[in-house]
Design a protein around this motif. Sequence first.
Motif, PDB file in Angstrom:
ATOM      1  N   LYS A 204       1.139  -1.025   0.095  1.00  0.00           N
ATOM      2  CA  LYS A 204       0.198  -0.220   0.027  1.00  0.00           C
ATOM      3  C   LYS A 204       0.674   1.220   0.180  1.00  0.00           C
ATOM      4  CE  LYS A 204      -3.790   2.304   2.619  1.00  0.00           C
ATOM      5  NZ  LYS A 204      -4.469   2.642   3.958  1.00  0.00           N
ATOM      6  N   GLN A 205       0.712   2.413  -0.740  1.00  0.00           N
ATOM      7  CA  GLN A 205       0.834   3.119  -0.989  1.00  0.00           C
ATOM      8  C   GLN A 205       0.431   4.804  -0.527  1.00  0.00           C
ATOM      9  OE1 GLN A 205       4.218   4.186  -3.903  1.00  0.00           O
ATOM     10  NE2 GLN A 205       4.976   5.832  -3.402  1.00  0.00           N
ATOM     11  N   ARG A 206      -0.175   4.804  -2.119  1.00  0.00           N
ATOM     12  CA  ARG A 206      -1.362   5.824  -1.587  1.00  0.00           C
ATOM     13  C   ARG A 206      -3.091   4.831  -2.392  1.00  0.00           C
ATOM     14  NH1 ARG A 206      -3.230  10.209  -7.084  1.00  0.00           N
ATOM     15  NH2 ARG A 206      -5.098  10.958  -5.124  1.00  0.00           N
ATOM     16  N   PHE A 207      -2.208   3.570  -2.874  1.00  0.00           N
ATOM     17  CA  PHE A 207      -3.650   2.919  -3.463  1.00  0.00           C
ATOM     18  C   PHE A 207      -3.157   1.290  -2.696  1.00  0.00           C
ATOM     19  CE2 PHE A 207      -4.271   5.997  -6.821  1.00  0.00           C
ATOM     20  CZ  PHE A 207      -5.712   6.265  -6.718  1.00  0.00           C
ATOM     21  N   GLN A 208      -4.428   0.730  -3.123  1.00  0.00           N
ATOM     22  CA  GLN A 208      -3.780  -0.884  -2.476  1.00  0.00           C
ATOM     23  C   GLN A 208      -2.992  -1.626  -3.610  1.00  0.00           C
ATOM     24  OE1 GLN A 208      -6.580   0.252  -1.490  1.00  0.00           O
ATOM     25  NE2 GLN A 208      -6.763   0.452   1.288  1.00  0.00           N
ATOM     26  N   HIS A 209      -2.219  -2.694  -3.481  1.00  0.00           N
ATOM     27  CA  HIS A 209      -1.998  -2.832  -4.723  1.00  0.00           C
ATOM     28  C   HIS A 209      -1.923  -4.931  -4.480  1.00  0.00           C
ATOM     29  CE1 HIS A 209      -1.225   1.080  -6.186  1.00  0.00           C
ATOM     30  NE2 HIS A 209      -0.968   0.150  -7.459  1.00  0.00           N
ATOM     31  N   GLY A 210      -1.731  -6.197  -5.309  1.00  0.00           N
ATOM     32  CA  GLY A 210      -0.902  -6.796  -4.981  1.00  0.00           C
ATOM     33  C   GLY A 210      -0.442  -7.770  -6.089  1.00  0.00           C
ATOM     34  N   HIS A 211       1.064  -8.342  -5.639  1.00  0.00           N
ATOM     35  CA  HIS A 211       1.989  -8.759  -6.145  1.00  0.00           C
ATOM     36  C   HIS A 211       1.701 -10.031  -6.240  1.00  0.00           C
ATOM     37  CE1 HIS A 211       2.866  -4.363  -5.898  1.00  0.00           C
ATOM     38  NE2 HIS A 211       2.716  -4.655  -4.520  1.00  0.00           N
ATOM     39  N   VAL A 212       2.232 -11.229  -7.396  1.00  0.00           N
ATOM     40  CA  VAL A 212       1.874 -12.818  -7.948  1.00  0.00           C
ATOM     41  C   VAL A 212       2.996 -12.363  -8.445  1.00  0.00           C
ATOM     42  CG1 VAL A 212      -0.145 -12.372  -7.583  1.00  0.00           C
ATOM     43  CG2 VAL A 212       0.457 -12.564  -9.926  1.00  0.00           C
ATOM     44  N   ASP A 213       4.009 -13.833  -7.761  1.00  0.00           N
ATOM     45  CA  ASP A 213       5.065 -14.479  -9.243  1.00  0.00           C
ATOM     46  C   ASP A 213       5.010 -15.380  -8.738  1.00  0.00           C
ATOM     47  OD1 ASP A 213       6.880 -15.084 -10.571  1.00  0.00           O
ATOM     48  OD2 ASP A 213       8.762 -13.202  -9.666  1.00  0.00           O
ATOM     49  N   ILE A 214       4.307 -16.580  -9.452  1.00  0.00           N
ATOM     50  CA  ILE A 214       4.505 -17.603  -9.635  1.00  0.00           C
ATOM     51  C   ILE A 214       4.073 -18.991 -10.176  1.00  0.00           C
ATOM     52  CG2 ILE A 214       2.136 -19.922  -8.477  1.00  0.00           C
ATOM     53  CD1 ILE A 214       1.493 -17.039  -7.454  1.00  0.00           C
ATOM     54  N   ASN A 215       5.159 -19.730 -10.183  1.00  0.00           N
ATOM     55  CA  ASN A 215       5.205 -20.733 -11.787  1.00  0.00           C
ATOM     56  C   ASN A 215       4.530 -22.466 -11.408  1.00  0.00           C
ATOM     57  OD1 ASN A 215       8.959 -20.765 -10.430  1.00  0.00           O
ATOM     58  ND2 ASN A 215       7.751 -20.272 -13.096  1.00  0.00           N
ATOM     59  N   LEU A 216       3.861 -23.133 -12.340  1.00  0.00           N
ATOM     60  CA  LEU A 216       2.920 -23.464 -12.546  1.00  0.00           C
ATOM     61  C   LEU A 216       3.952 -24.932 -13.338  1.00  0.00           C
ATOM     62  CD1 LEU A 216       0.512 -25.267 -11.856  1.00  0.00           C
ATOM     63  CD2 LEU A 216      -0.411 -24.489 -14.200  1.00  0.00           C
ATOM     64  N   TYR A 217       4.005 -26.264 -12.795  1.00  0.00           N
ATOM     65  CA  TYR A 217       4.745 -27.297 -13.149  1.00  0.00           C
ATOM     66  C   TYR A 217       3.165 -28.608 -13.459  1.00  0.00           C
ATOM     67  CZ  TYR A 217       8.482 -25.137 -10.421  1.00  0.00           C
ATOM     68  OH  TYR A 217       9.664 -24.808 -10.075  1.00  0.00           O
ATOM     69  N   ARG A 218       4.135 -28.617 -15.099  1.00  0.00           N
ATOM     70  CA  ARG A 218       2.804 -29.860 -15.593  1.00  0.00           C
ATOM     71  C   ARG A 218       4.231 -30.853 -16.569  1.00  0.00           C
ATOM     72  NH1 ARG A 218      -2.069 -29.172 -16.674  1.00  0.00           N
ATOM     73  NH2 ARG A 218      -1.922 -31.436 -17.341  1.00  0.00           N
ATOM     74  N   GLU A 219       2.626 -31.573 -17.203  1.00  0.00           N
ATOM     75  CA  GLU A 219       3.674 -33.025 -17.460  1.00  0.00           C
ATOM     76  C   GLU A 219       3.648 -33.112 -19.135  1.00  0.00           C
ATOM     77  OE1 GLU A 219       4.271 -38.003 -17.443  1.00  0.00           O
ATOM     78  OE2 GLU A 219       3.479 -36.997 -15.405  1.00  0.00           O
ATOM     79  N   SER A 220       4.367 -32.909 -19.584  1.00  0.00           N
ATOM     80  CA  SER A 220       4.514 -32.920 -20.558  1.00  0.00           C
ATOM     81  C   SER A 220       3.277 -33.585 -21.503  1.00  0.00           C
ATOM     82  CB  SER A 220       6.097 -32.618 -21.440  1.00  0.00           C
ATOM     83  OG  SER A 220       6.481 -33.317 -21.436  1.00  0.00           O
ATOM     84  N   LEU A 221       3.649 -34.357 -22.758  1.00  0.00           N
ATOM     85  CA  LEU A 221       3.233 -35.104 -23.674  1.00  0.00           C
ATOM     86  C   LEU A 221       4.070 -36.549 -23.539  1.00  0.00           C
ATOM     87  CD1 LEU A 221       0.831 -36.186 -25.101  1.00  0.00           C
ATOM     88  CD2 LEU A 221       1.940 -35.998 -26.745  1.00  0.00           C
ATOM     89  N   ASP A 222       5.797 -36.368 -23.249  1.00  0.00           N
ATOM     90  CA  ASP A 222       6.352 -37.157 -23.844  1.00  0.00           C
ATOM     91  C   ASP A 222       7.131 -37.094 -22.152  1.00  0.00           C
ATOM     92  OD1 ASP A 222       7.046 -34.088 -23.576  1.00  0.00           O
ATOM     93  OD2 ASP A 222       9.198 -34.532 -24.934  1.00  0.00           O
ATOM     94  N   GLY A 223       6.417 -36.929 -20.994  1.00  0.00           N
ATOM     95  CA  GLY A 223       6.595 -36.937 -19.620  1.00  0.00           C
ATOM     96  C   GLY A 223       7.974 -36.203 -18.864  1.00  0.00           C
TER      97      GLY A 223
END
Length: 265
Positions: A204-223
């Motif tokens: 929060k400064q003048r306004f409120q803010h949300g910050h996200v920095d996220i990884n998603l791990y998925r399994e590919s077709l070839d494993g």
Amino acid sequence: MKKMMYLLLAIQTGHAANYLPLSSGIQLYDVEVLVFARLLSQPESNQVSNRAEVDLTSLNAMEAADDDMAWLIESEKPDQEGDQWQVPIEGEKTSDAKALAWFSFNDLPSDNAVFNKIDKHPSMRALFYQKWRQPATPYRNPGFVKISNWSEDIPVDQPLDAPEEESIRNNTLAGFANENEPEDTFLVPIKPDYTIRGKVAFSKQRFQHGHVDINLYRESLDGETIIYRTEQSTQIELGSWQYFDHPQFGVMMKVTLVTDFSNKP
């Protein structure tokens, strides 16, 4: 100046549960974070460029407070018979009550209506939910909190949010050297399909803010493992869910100003 000192103290604790005096003027907020994945078929690994992994080396996840820590320590009434007691000046804040901050609630994901609604959607899968209490952090230097549903990040006595928690927790390949490899060979711990790891912050400064920095791990077709990443910051409205979009997954954040500091049951 006094308010700034309390704010610095809150940040320097490394997100460990601690008490902040309400007389300092610092406001507390309940932060809710929910992460879900879209049930999309994945390509072969050679068709995707993996994103860099979020650096979490200096961050801690939010943890529940000790059972003996009350959410509020009531102010002590002054001894009116003492020689030092004086009638407070009108408008002067005299309460020395302290409220607990930087702790997570014990709310189960399955108890959250939004989590359940998303998890029942035929094209989505709810992966993570957590709620905690904190003060706002500086906009130019947000205080990030680590979030993860990976078993390597979660204490044994804490349940996972991902549905296949037993298969994830019992992944015998994670972190062990192959008996056919040299003794100094160490395999990188495997992050199973639908693992999420990253960090979020409320500032929060003048306004409120949300910050996200996220990884998603998925399994590919070839494993193989595919790594996606979303990194966003935006202004948010208190009391409403803010959505951070990505083609493969979504992050939702809700921040609510705390007005009731009642002690837990």
